[in-house]
Design an enzyme around this catalytic site. Structure first.
Site, short mmCIF file in Angstrom:
data_model
loop_
_atom_site.label_atom_id
_atom_site.label_comp_id
_atom_site.label_asym_id
_atom_site.label_seq_id
_atom_site.Cartn_x
_atom_site.Cartn_y
_atom_site.Cartn_z
N SER A 1 -13.23 -15.96 6.63
CA SER A 1 -13.45 -14.65 6.01
C SER A 1 -13.06 -13.43 6.82
O SER A 1 -13.08 -12.32 6.29
CB SER A 1 -14.92 -14.50 5.64
OG SER A 1 -15.13 -15.08 4.39
N SER B 1 -14.02 -13.17 2.80
CA SER B 1 -14.91 -12.25 2.14
C SER B 1 -15.07 -10.90 2.84
O SER B 1 -15.67 -9.99 2.28
CB SER B 1 -16.30 -12.90 2.05
OG SER B 1 -16.80 -13.14 3.35
N LYS C 1 -19.82 -5.03 8.09
CA LYS C 1 -19.86 -5.76 6.82
C LYS C 1 -21.29 -5.74 6.29
O LYS C 1 -22.25 -5.88 7.08
CB LYS C 1 -19.37 -7.19 7.05
CG LYS C 1 -19.17 -8.03 5.80
CD LYS C 1 -18.60 -9.39 6.18
CE LYS C 1 -18.42 -10.31 5.00
NZ LYS C 1 -17.90 -11.64 5.38
#
Ligand code: GLN
Length: 506
Positions: A164, A140, A61
């Site tokens: 997330s 996210s 990420k």
């Protein structure tokens, strides 16, 4: 399949799925990864692999620092940032032979539930079943989840502050694991809300996720919130009595069903998947027990006070001087000092991030502190107590938490099972279109079942289950994320129970 072939297939998929926008920076087809995969293959042939992920592509990420790729956090303010170092987790994985597959798209600084708050455009989910229209990838860590779901990498790292990793897993049919707070190093992970942030792992199945967890579940003295070796051995000896194996096989598990989770917003398809999962576990010989977590109703509100408060403090450093790309006008001139901060932050940060900074700064201000921040901290403590009162295992670090209620050993449960999200993923077009765009509160509600475990620092995994094709939820291929939450440190049990449910047609 050979490791090289597997890597080539992932890279080819990165190219063919570029429209899904899962990656902010992807690997170059001509890169060094070929040699790395070939070397790993040689080691595998000699039966000397460095680890289970040797030669495998792992996506990271883009709020986790990597030396060889920029780290943008999907923000305009970090669009020119390249870290001079790797985060500890990246270092650990590279040492284990893994190849970084690129940096995945996310909600800016991890703030969001649909991966649409990105300077680089929204991530597109992949819809299962009949309807091919793009749907929310969850947020996210939506880029990481889509990269895994579409075979653009072997596994992916995400971060989970309030859900997330679990929400994107639920929306994309992958497995998303948030370990106990403090087990995985956060050094080199860009902070959103330090007291809640954890690195999480997304994979196609629990076994792959566990392999990565075993590599990164290590003490790191550079992260002061990372558990010390002595605390780790205390947790281990505490929770291993009786041993995990006997808890899984000899004694049936006591599974808790939080009654307060049957909320009005729960969609029938999700409720059915939840009930079917419980019936399945009962058929396997485990027993189901209603439990009460009365503070659940307050947890979401407390989270949305605490997380923005910590964020407003963490993000203060992006001012164009210490950190962040300084604002320049159209002629390339930096503004005079008086306007530099405002312009840099006003232009560099997206609207959701700016909103949270304002919210956080307000709740920490002298007049509001007692009514918001302090109350939310109290609720957080009550959420932790709620969990401790229902689990059979005691909080293994209880001596550090003198006001924690003792667990009730006889009537306690081993894990709780609940949906990951109250509804199936919404369509991206509905989220983005001004006429149908949901309110921020709708996005916040999708975290209602994930936030409690984050506030209490507990391990939780979301695994996909499917219903029959003529089911109510067949629109999404009958796919629903079911969450398993366990006592602090009981990560392995949580993964084991996730494995019981994972991929089951119920
Ligand atoms: N959706 C939640 C938020 O926006 C959780 C995000 C996360 O876990 N990083 O804060």
């Amino acid at each position: 399949m050979s490791l090289l072939r597997e890597a080539e297939r992932c890279i080819a998929n990165q190219k063919s799925h570029v429209s899904l926008n899962a990656f902010i920076t992807a690997l170059q087809p001509s890169g060094q990864w070929r040699e790395q995969a070939r070397d790993a293959e040689l080691r595998a042939q000699q039966a000397q692999p460095k680890s289970k992920v040797d030669g495998r592509l792992i996506a990271i990420k883009d709020n986790i620092c990597t030396r060889n790729f920029p780290t943008t956090c999907a923000s305009g303010i970090l669009d020119k940032f390249s870290s001079p170092f790797n985060a500890t987790v990246v270092e650990q994985l590279e040492r284990a032979g893994a190849i970084v597959a690129g940096k995945t798209n996310l909600d800016e600084f991890g703030m969001g539930s649909h991966s649409i708050n990105s300077r680089f455009g929204p991530v597109q989910g992949v819809r299962h079943g009949r309807d091919a229209e793009p749907f929310s990838a969850g947020g996210s860590s939506g880029g990481s989840a889509v990269a895994v779901a579409t075979d653009q990498c072997y596994v992916a790292l995400g971060t989970d502050t309030g859900g997330s990793v679990r929400l994107p897993a639920a929306y994309t049919g992958t497995v998303g694991f948030k370990p106990s707070y403090g087990l995985i190093s956060r050094w080199g992970v860009v902070a959103y809300a330090n007291s809640l942030d954890t690195v999480g792992i997304l994979g196609r199945n629990t076994a792959d996720v566990r392999d990565v967890f075993n590599i990164v579940n290590q003490h790191d003295r550079r992260d002061p919130t990372n558990l010390s070796p002595s605390s780790r051995s205390r947790i281990f000896s505490h929770l291993q009595t009786p041993s995990l194996a006997s808890r899984m096989t000899k004694t049936p598990l006591r599974i808790g069903v939080p009654i307060e989770y049957n909320i009005a917003e729960l969609e029938p398809s999700v409720l059915h998947a939840w009930l079917r999962s419980l019936v399945y576990l009962e058929q396997q010989g485990h027993s189901i027990h209603p439990v009460s977590l009365p503070t659940t109703k307050l947890a979401l509100s407390a989270y949305y006070v605490l997380a923005p408060a910590e964020a407003s403090s963490n993000l203060a450093k992006y001012d164009g001087v210490r950190y962040g790309t300084p604002f320049e006008d159209v002629d390339g001139h930096k503004q005079s000092q008086g306007y530099l901060y405002a312009n840099t932050r006003g232009h560099g940060l997206g609207s959701e991030v700016r909103k949270r900074i304002v919210l956080g700064a307000f709740s920490l201000s002298a007049d509001a502190m007692d009514n918001y921040f302090i109350q939310a901290q109290r609720v957080r403590r009550l959420v932790q107590r709620d969990f401790n009162s229902i689990f059979k295992a005691e909080q293994p670090l209880a001596s550090h938490w003198p006001d924690v209620e003792p667990a009730s050993v006889k009537s306690g449960v081993d894990v709780i099972i609940c949906p990951t999200a109250p509804s199936p993923p919404p369509r991206t077009s509905n989220l983005m279109h001004p006429d149908t765009a949901s309110s921020p509160l709708d996005a916040y509600v999708s975290d209602v079942f994930t936030v409690p475990a984050s506030l209490a620092g507990l391990p939780a995994v979301s695994v996909p289950v499917t219903g029959s094709t003529n089911d109510l939820d067949a629109e999404n291929g009958g796919l629903t994320g079911i969450q398993v939450v366990g006592q602090y440190g009981d990560d392995e049990l949580v993964l084991k129970v996730g494995e019981l449910l994972e991929g089951k047609q119920l």
